[in-house]
Design a protein around this motif. Structure first.
Motif: not given
Length: 390
Positions: A79-81, A84-85, A244-252, A257-261
């Protein structure tokens, strides 16, 4: 029991070492397994076991156990970062029917192998830190506490920083690939299906798939950068750096990444395949022989293949010199080919310039639409290779 009366020492209780100990013990050898850790365990990471590795686990009697602890992987989806799709969907259920693709927590697979090894009578010795290995008619493993372990054969399954590899080849010169990777696991709050998803972005990609009955998600995130990180799986990092490294990634990906502790970071280094895999009644397998970058998910699978072929060669050839030479001949060229394929796979995910990325993704999409079966079967030479029938 072709190996009855032989005493074999296996250095390293990872997947390859445990599988080798089990395969050798099944053929009658007295096997001692030396592990530097205080317990046989692995934490915090998922694995993709493809049919070539699953065939070995089945031959070791662990097929039903794998069905209990692993998920069957239904597809690999690119998938693209940020859009969608699907760019490309490799439907494993439809185009690779009957083949065993598993998603499993490393600790669960290690646990299966360790339990089977103990049950088979393998002598597992923990807190055994190896200083050096001395090849010879009766090779010797020298431990850091001054103790020695002598054997008829020493098997080096002691990973990237293998003392056994050094004994046969001297020190190697790995180089930083310009890529680092984070690992993390999070709860599967998004109810992701049993698929391996690869989100492709400029100079980076993120892989995720569920584990443990779908209760958690494994994340591996790879970034190209100049700053190197230390090699190894267990160096912790601040999750904020990953986000921060993957700040541009959207969706899933953004939701995961919000859940990574907690996260671990390691630098990806390329090591040469060992010129010598055997000599002086010492043999190498897994990362000790051929460290593998993670871009085809073949590290554990190749180690399982090595373990089976080593035991098979020793069973077929009574002379250990002949058997070990046969082992290297059967394994080295295949390992090199798989590693080269993995090395060449990363660039497909990391197009930096938008026009190139659009064209690359279009080519993948068209290929998957026009010849979906061929898209799945392009790696049949890896997946359908069954060393247990060789």
């Amino acid at each position: 029991m072709a190996l009855s009366g032989r005493h074999i020492v296996v250095a390293g209780a990872g997947i390859g070492g445990l599988a080798a100990a089990l395969a050798l013990r099944a053929r009658g050898a007295e096997v001692t397994l030396l592990e530097r850790a205080g317990e046989i365990a692995e934490v915090g990471a998922g694995l993709q076991i493809s049919p070539n590795g699953a065939a070995v686990l089945s031959a070791l009697g662990l097929g039903p156990a794998m069905e209990r602890v692993a998920l069957r992987n239904r597809a690999v989806v690119l998938r693209d970062y940020r859009r969608p799709g699907d760019v490309l969907r490799l439907d494993l259920e439809k185009y690779a029917p009957g083949q065993d693709f598993f998603l499993v927590h490393r600790a669960d697979l290690i646990g299966l192998l360790a339990t089977a090894a103990r049950g088979a009578g393998v002598n597992l010795r923990l807190l055994q830190n190896i200083d050096r290995v001395e090849p010879g008619t009766q090779p010797v493993v020298h431990l850091c506490n001054g103790a020695q372990a002598r054997a008829d054969l020493v098997v080096g399954a002691d990973g990237l920083h293998s003392r056994t590899r050094v004994a046969l080849n001297g020190p190697d010169q790995p180089f930083f690939t310009g890529q680092v990777a984070w690992r993390a696991t999070v709860p599967n709050d998004l109810d992701l299906p049993a698929e391996a998803s690869i989100y492709m972005g400029p100079g980076r990609h993120l892989v995720c798939y569920p584990l443990r009955e779908g209760r958690m998600v494994n994340i591996v995130a790879v970034q190209e950068r100049r700053d190197w990180a230390e090699e190894g799986w267990h160096h912790s990092d601040d999750p904020a750096n990953l986000r921060a490294a993957f700040a541009g990634f959207r969706g899933v990906p953004a939701e995961l990444l919000k859940r990574v502790e907690e996260t671990a970071l390691w630098g990806l280094f390329r090591h040469p395949v060992a010129p010598r895999w055997q000599g002086g009644n010492v043999a190498l397998l897994g990362d000790a022989a051929h460290p593998t970058l993670p871009f085809l998910a073949q590290g554990a699978n190749l180690a399982l293949e090595d373990a089976w072929v080593l035991a098979d060669c020793l069973e077929r050839e009574a002379d250990s010199v002949t058997a070990l030479a046969l082992y290297q001949a059967r394994r080295r060229d295949r390992a090199i080919r798989v590693i080269e394929a993995a090395n060449g796979n990363a660039w497909k995910y990391h197009f930096r310039l938008s026009p190139l990325r659009e064209l690359g993704h279009l080519a993948l999409r068209l290929g998957g639409s026009l010849a979906p079966a061929q898209a799945v079967r392009q790696f049949d030479w890896i997946y359908t290779h069954d060393v247990t029938k060789g």
